[in-house]
Design a protein around this motif. Structure first.
Motif, PDB file in Angstrom:
ATOM      1  N   GLN A   1      19.082 -11.908  -3.244  1.00 26.30           N
ATOM      2  CA  GLN A   1      19.604 -11.875  -2.122  1.00 26.30           C
ATOM      3  C   GLN A   1      20.564 -11.452  -2.860  1.00 26.30           C
ATOM      4  O   GLN A   1      21.488 -11.626  -3.806  1.00 26.30           O
ATOM      5  CB  GLN A   1      19.681 -13.191  -1.639  1.00 26.30           C
ATOM      6  CG  GLN A   1      20.122 -13.417  -0.159  1.00 26.30           C
ATOM      7  CD  GLN A   1      19.557 -14.362   0.536  1.00 26.30           C
ATOM      8  OE1 GLN A   1      19.296 -15.583   0.115  1.00 26.30           O
ATOM      9  NE2 GLN A   1      20.922 -15.450   1.184  1.00 26.30           N
TER      10      GLN A   1
ATOM     11  N   ALA B   1      15.956 -17.889  -7.387  1.00 31.60           N
ATOM     12  CA  ALA B   1      15.974 -17.682  -6.036  1.00 31.60           C
ATOM     13  C   ALA B   1      16.111 -19.110  -6.500  1.00 31.60           C
ATOM     14  O   ALA B   1      15.729 -20.185  -7.375  1.00 31.60           O
ATOM     15  CB  ALA B   1      14.304 -18.497  -5.586  1.00 31.60           C
TER      16      ALA B   1
ATOM     17  N   GLU C   1      17.338 -16.756  -2.103  1.00 32.77           N
ATOM     18  CA  GLU C   1      15.851 -15.716  -2.485  1.00 32.77           C
ATOM     19  C   GLU C   1      17.152 -14.957  -3.668  1.00 32.77           C
ATOM     20  O   GLU C   1      17.988 -13.946  -4.103  1.00 32.77           O
ATOM     21  CB  GLU C   1      15.314 -14.746  -1.729  1.00 32.77           C
ATOM     22  CG  GLU C   1      14.724 -16.205  -1.310  1.00 32.77           C
ATOM     23  CD  GLU C   1      13.274 -16.592  -1.341  1.00 32.77           C
ATOM     24  OE1 GLU C   1      13.168 -16.584  -2.402  1.00 32.77           O
ATOM     25  OE2 GLU C   1      13.712 -18.239  -0.392  1.00 32.77           O
TER      26      GLU C   1
END
Length: 327
Positions: free
Chosen positions: A94, A198, A91
């Protein structure tokens, strides 16, 4: 009987016949195999309505919809942790990998200590300033000017000015320490490399314990490659001589290289604004590299037959030929 044999009339013709028979055998045995067989790979071909209609062919390569994103590091250091592997989906934001932040953390601790020291100095200077002002106000509020000597008043004024100066200096030290702490926190955050979007991790070229340096010059290998692979796109090169014939906006028939029997219909996304030198090579012996191409981007439907970096063949509808007399 041996005396009656004639070399010229009997032996020599026999040797000639034997030589001729050997020659015929060698010639027949050396002829290539001309039997027909199915080719190992089917050549790409248009199917459906494009099989009998004007079309333009092009070769291309599969890429993520976001194109390939090369992940680097803003600061140099030792890799302490790698948290992704090829094929992982991540994502936005992250953590991908971290770089040693001990030096930045030490700077933050030092700045926090300076903040505490500056706040203590501010408290001391504020108390001294308050006391000096109250003393000075008391002296100035007396009805009898002779009750307090002029020297006492001057001393009180000096103490109030000194306390005010110390308070300003302490506040400046606090602001500097807070700025240093903010810079250290920013550096610590920059040593944590996060996903910009993402998408899917395509390649990981670093390991814990390796040293990473800030990338420069464009020649170093990217630490991590990722991209948005849902959907996949294909970038098709159209020879500049065929650009005028392409019907922009129409879907294309796409086949993966080496599997010409597989066909999918790709949706037109956009045409790049520039005609550029050809960079994607197909390794064909007859391929020309001294050409310029228009790059067309198409979106592939969901399929397990295509991978990022795979070469493809595409057939695109051509414009209808202009009628006679039209300019």
């Amino acid at each position: 009987m041996l005396r009656n044999l004639s070399f010229a009339r009997q032996i020599l013709p026999a040797l000639a016949l034997i030589g001729l028979a050997v020659a015929v055998w060698l010639v027949l045995g050396g002829l290539p195999d001309r039997s027909t067989a199915q080719p190992a790979e089917q050549p790409p071909k248009a199917v459906g309505k494009l099989a009998n209609e004007p079309r333009v062919a092009g070769a291309g390569i599969v890429e993520p919809a976001s194109e390939i994103i090369d992940i680097g590091s803003a600061l140099s250091g030792l890799v302490t942790d790698v948290r992704v592997r090829p094929g992982d989906r991540v994502e936005k934001g992250q953590v991908l990998f971290t770089v040693d932040a001990r030096a930045a953390q030490a700077s933050l601790a030092q700045a926090n200590a300076a903040i505490g020291e500056a706040r203590a100095a501010i408290a001391e200077a504020s108390t001294a300033q308050k006391t000096a002002r109250e003393q000075l106000a008391l002296y100035r509020g007396l009805g009898d000017p002779a009750a307090v000597s002029r020297a006492e008043v001057i001393r009180a004024e000096g103490e109030e000015a000194a306390a005010t100066s110390r308070l300003g200096s302490a506040r400046a030290r606090l602001a500097a320490a807070q700025s240093a702490a903010a810079a250290a926190r920013t550096e610590i955050e920059r040593l944590v490399i996060r996903a910009p979007i993402a998408g899917e991790i395509l390649a990981v070229n670093i390991r814990p314990g390796e040293f990473v340096a800030t990338q420069g010059g464009g020649n170093s290998q990217p630490f991590i490659q990722m991209g948005q692979t849902n959907p996949l796109h294909v970038r098709v090169d159209i020879d500049e001589n065929e650009v005028a014939r392409v019907a922009l906006g129409q879907p294309a028939v796409v086949s993966p290289r080496g599997a010409a029997e597989l066909h999918v219909e790709a949706t037109f996304v956009r045409a790049e604004p520039q005609v550029v030198p050809k960079r994607s090579l197909t390794n064909s012996a007859a391929e020309r590299v001294d050409v310029r191409v228009l790059q067309l981007i198409y979106a592939l439907p969901p399929s397990d037959d295509f991978r990022v970096g795979q070469q493809i063949d595409a057939f695109i509808p051509a414009k209808a030929p202009a009628a006679k007399g039209e300019q």
